[in-house]
Design a protein around this motif. Structure first.
Motif: not given
Length: 158
Positions: A82-83, A93, A95, A149-150, A156
């Motif tokens: 997550s980020t 988010t 993912w 990536n997010n 996601r």
């Protein structure tokens, strides 16, 4: 008949129930083993969308060279992560992503794909639409996964 790109609704329920494991650890289960995920290819005669609940052979690619019913096994490229938005604010988010998958020396046509959890009774994860029929003749057929990536990964949750 149509293939509509979507995260399967039953998959969303599975997430909340701890029924899918993309990592080698899972706090909802006693076993810490990653589930096996597969990707199957489908022709334009298939009807697949968010309401699809499990792998099906209906509309799956048949009669092609080097394609086996059930498709190929996927490899998790990015375990769930997550980020948070800049400075710790904004949206968060989670993912995960798979590696690209390749069928070699193939001859067949496909209009979409289904990612499904082989370990958990072939439960549907996501439907992919190729936007039309893609044909390969004596070549490789590759499903390219998006950047991990997010904002781009194949799965996601924001």
């Amino acid at each position: 008949m149509a293939i509509s790109q979507a995260m399967c609704t039953s998959f969303k329920v599975d997430i909340l129930s701890g029924g899918q494991n993309f990592n080698t650890t899972n706090i909802a289960r006693s076993a810490n083993t990653q589930d096996v995920f597969k990707i199957a290819l489908y022709t334009s005669s298939a009807t697949l969308d968010a309401t699809t609940t499990a792998y099906t052979t209906s509309g799956e690619v048949t009669g092609g060279v080097n394609y086996t019913a059930g498709g190929n096994t996927l490899t998790v490229a990015q375990i769930p992560t997550s980020t948070t938005g800049a400075g710790g604010s904004g949206t968060t988010t989670a993912w995960m992503n798979f590696n690209n998958v390749v069928w070699t020396s193939t001859s067949f046509s496909a209009a979409g794909a289904m990612i499904y959890n082989f370990t958990q009774g072939n439960r549907c994860v996501a439907i992919l639409s190729f936007g039309g029929t893609v044909t390969t003749t004596s070549g490789n057929f590759t499903v390219v996964m998006p950047t991990s990536n997010n904002t781009n990964a194949i799965l996601r949750i924001a």
